[in-house]
Design a protein around this motif. Structure first.
Motif, PDB file in Angstrom:
ATOM      1  N   HIS A   5     -17.411   4.324 -24.689  1.00 44.81           N
ATOM      2  CA  HIS A   5     -18.326   4.515 -23.568  1.00 44.81           C
ATOM      3  C   HIS A   5     -18.327   6.003 -23.243  1.00 44.81           C
ATOM      4  O   HIS A   5     -17.295   6.564 -22.859  1.00 44.81           O
ATOM      5  CB  HIS A   5     -17.893   3.688 -22.365  1.00 44.81           C
ATOM      6  CG  HIS A   5     -18.052   2.211 -22.564  1.00 44.81           C
ATOM      7  ND1 HIS A   5     -17.103   1.449 -23.211  1.00 44.81           N
ATOM      8  CD2 HIS A   5     -19.068   1.371 -22.234  1.00 44.81           C
ATOM      9  CE1 HIS A   5     -17.508   0.198 -23.254  1.00 44.81           C
ATOM     10  NE2 HIS A   5     -18.703   0.118 -22.674  1.00 44.81           N
ATOM     11  N   TYR A  22     -25.528   7.374 -20.011  1.00 42.43           N
ATOM     12  CA  TYR A  22     -24.289   6.597 -20.166  1.00 42.43           C
ATOM     13  C   TYR A  22     -24.509   5.619 -21.308  1.00 42.43           C
ATOM     14  O   TYR A  22     -25.370   4.731 -21.234  1.00 42.43           O
ATOM     15  CB  TYR A  22     -23.971   5.867 -18.868  1.00 42.43           C
ATOM     16  CG  TYR A  22     -22.766   4.956 -18.918  1.00 42.43           C
ATOM     17  CD1 TYR A  22     -21.531   5.409 -19.353  1.00 42.43           C
ATOM     18  CD2 TYR A  22     -22.863   3.623 -18.501  1.00 42.43           C
ATOM     19  CE1 TYR A  22     -20.430   4.577 -19.382  1.00 42.43           C
ATOM     20  CE2 TYR A  22     -21.766   2.776 -18.518  1.00 42.43           C
ATOM     21  CZ  TYR A  22     -20.549   3.255 -18.966  1.00 42.43           C
ATOM     22  OH  TYR A  22     -19.444   2.421 -18.988  1.00 42.43           O
ATOM     23  N   ARG A  24     -23.080   3.207 -24.794  1.00 45.74           N
ATOM     24  CA  ARG A  24     -22.014   2.457 -25.479  1.00 45.74           C
ATOM     25  C   ARG A  24     -22.310   2.483 -26.977  1.00 45.74           C
ATOM     26  O   ARG A  24     -23.435   2.238 -27.402  1.00 45.74           O
ATOM     27  CB  ARG A  24     -21.966   1.013 -24.991  1.00 45.74           C
ATOM     28  CG  ARG A  24     -20.879   0.168 -25.709  1.00 45.74           C
ATOM     29  CD  ARG A  24     -20.775  -1.228 -25.102  1.00 45.74           C
ATOM     30  NE  ARG A  24     -22.008  -1.973 -25.266  1.00 45.74           N
ATOM     31  CZ  ARG A  24     -22.580  -2.707 -24.303  1.00 45.74           C
ATOM     32  NH1 ARG A  24     -22.042  -2.763 -23.090  1.00 45.74           N
ATOM     33  NH2 ARG A  24     -23.714  -3.357 -24.525  1.00 45.74           N
TER      34      ARG A  24
END
Length: 356
Positions: A5, A22, A24
């Motif tokens: 992450h 942000y 992943r």
């Protein structure tokens, strides 16, 4: 680790704001899967626009102070973003803001000091992605192609219409890429002269007339016919494309219209010699929202090229996403910069790490 992450930070040459994404990343069955979980563009206050725009004429002392201050600013924005959204991060990956890019002089400088960023974000930071490649004799750019290859491999061409337009593609088993021309740096500068941040949808450009003599001037520099690897910096654009527009007496609408033709024509001339047959073209960056420019791009390329614009978060945050991914590769000790793209002596693992 197979899942990361990461917060990716990107500030482009057009100074339209700080992109924060942000993301992943999961490595599964020899493939990387990405998700943009949360993203935002923070518009710069006028003081930051003035400081960053004027940095190339700053003294050495002023430049160091600005590097530290901007690093602190980035760290504060990260801290606020993380706390507002209650995020759990492994680290931050930051491109910084490019002030100088003259690879022929072995110079490329991105402001946003990593130590200050890490100290104020209170998180580990990966930054300074370009310097090692330049030390190895490369251009230090483009850096996005490794992300294109591993995250967007279903496309024949990945075109980004940011402050500078660039393309990435595979040929004979190698990933290749280069900067094509200035893009939003030209269009936004023209719009700024009328008090607008940008020409929304290319509406003003659509109203203009194609001025063939201006188009010839914009297309004239030798860079456009130079072989790759090659990359553009703000300095070259100021001395060439922006100077040509600044000295033209045509109306704003005509300048915008002709500049869109210039950008689309250079895209077409860059792509057409590379492959034959039908092709999928991924189009991202702020220019993908310029409807007039996209129409011209498709018109110049013809029906054999299928131009595809992905979800808005990918259009807007693809570069922040990929710099987050470059940080992942650096964290894992894997190559994140390709010699086939930059002309460096070897593939390399670029990026400095500050643990905070």
């Amino acid at each position: 680790m197979d899942t990361f992450h990461v917060l990716g930070l990107m500030s482009g040459t057009s100074l339209d704001g700080l992109d924060i994404a942000y993301c992943r990343f999961t490595y599964k069955e020899h493939n990387w899967i990405y998700n943009i979980l949360n993203a935002n563009t923070l518009v710069y206050a006028d003081c930051w626009i003035d400081s960053l725009r004027g940095a190339e004429t700053a003294t050495g002392r002023e430049l160091i102070a600005l590097d530290h201050a901007y690093g602190k600013y980035l760290g504060q924005q990260v801290r606020t973003f993380v706390e507002e959204h209650n995020l759990q991060l492994d680290f931050v990956a930051s491109h910084g803001h490019t002030i100088f890019h003259q690879p022929d002089q072995h110079i490329s400088l991105q402001l946003g000091n990593g130590a200050y960023l890490a100290a104020h974000a209170q998180l580990p930071v990966v930054c300074d992605f370009r310097t090692l490649d330049i030390a190895l004799g490369g251009q230090g750019a483009p850096l996005v192609p490794i992300g294109d290859e591993l995250l967007f491999k279903d496309y024949d061409f990945c075109v980004n219409l940011g402050g500078i337009s660039n393309v990435s593609f595979s040929k004979n088993g190698k990933r290749l890429a280069f900067d094509i021309s200035a893009c939003n740096m030209l269009l936004n500068t023209l719009a700024n002269s009328a008090g607008m941040a940008y020409d929304a949808g290319g509406q003003m450009a659509r109203q203009g007339t194609l001025r063939h003599d201006l188009l010839l001037q914009l297309n004239a520099p030798a860079y456009f016919s130079d072989p790759y690897p090659k990359s553009l910096g703000k300095e070259w654009i100021l001395e060439n494309s922006l100077h040509t527009l600044a000295t033209s007496s045509y109306s704003l609408e005509d300048k915008l219209h002709t500049t869109c033709h210039h950008v689309a024509m250079q895209l077409q001339q860059a792509l057409e010699p590379l492959h034959e047959g039908q092709h999928r073209v991924l189009l991202t960056g702020g220019g993908a929202f310029n409807t007039f420019l996209v129409e011209l791009f498709q018109q110049y390329l013809g029906p054999q090229y299928r131009v595809e614009i992905p979800a808005p978060e990918v259009v807007s945050f693809k570069e922040a996403l990929i710099f987050a991914f470059l940080g992942v590769l650096r964290w894992r000790g894997e190559h994140n910069c390709l010699r086939s793209v930059t002309g460096a002596a070897k593939n390399n693992i670029g990026g400095a790490i500050y643990l905070g």
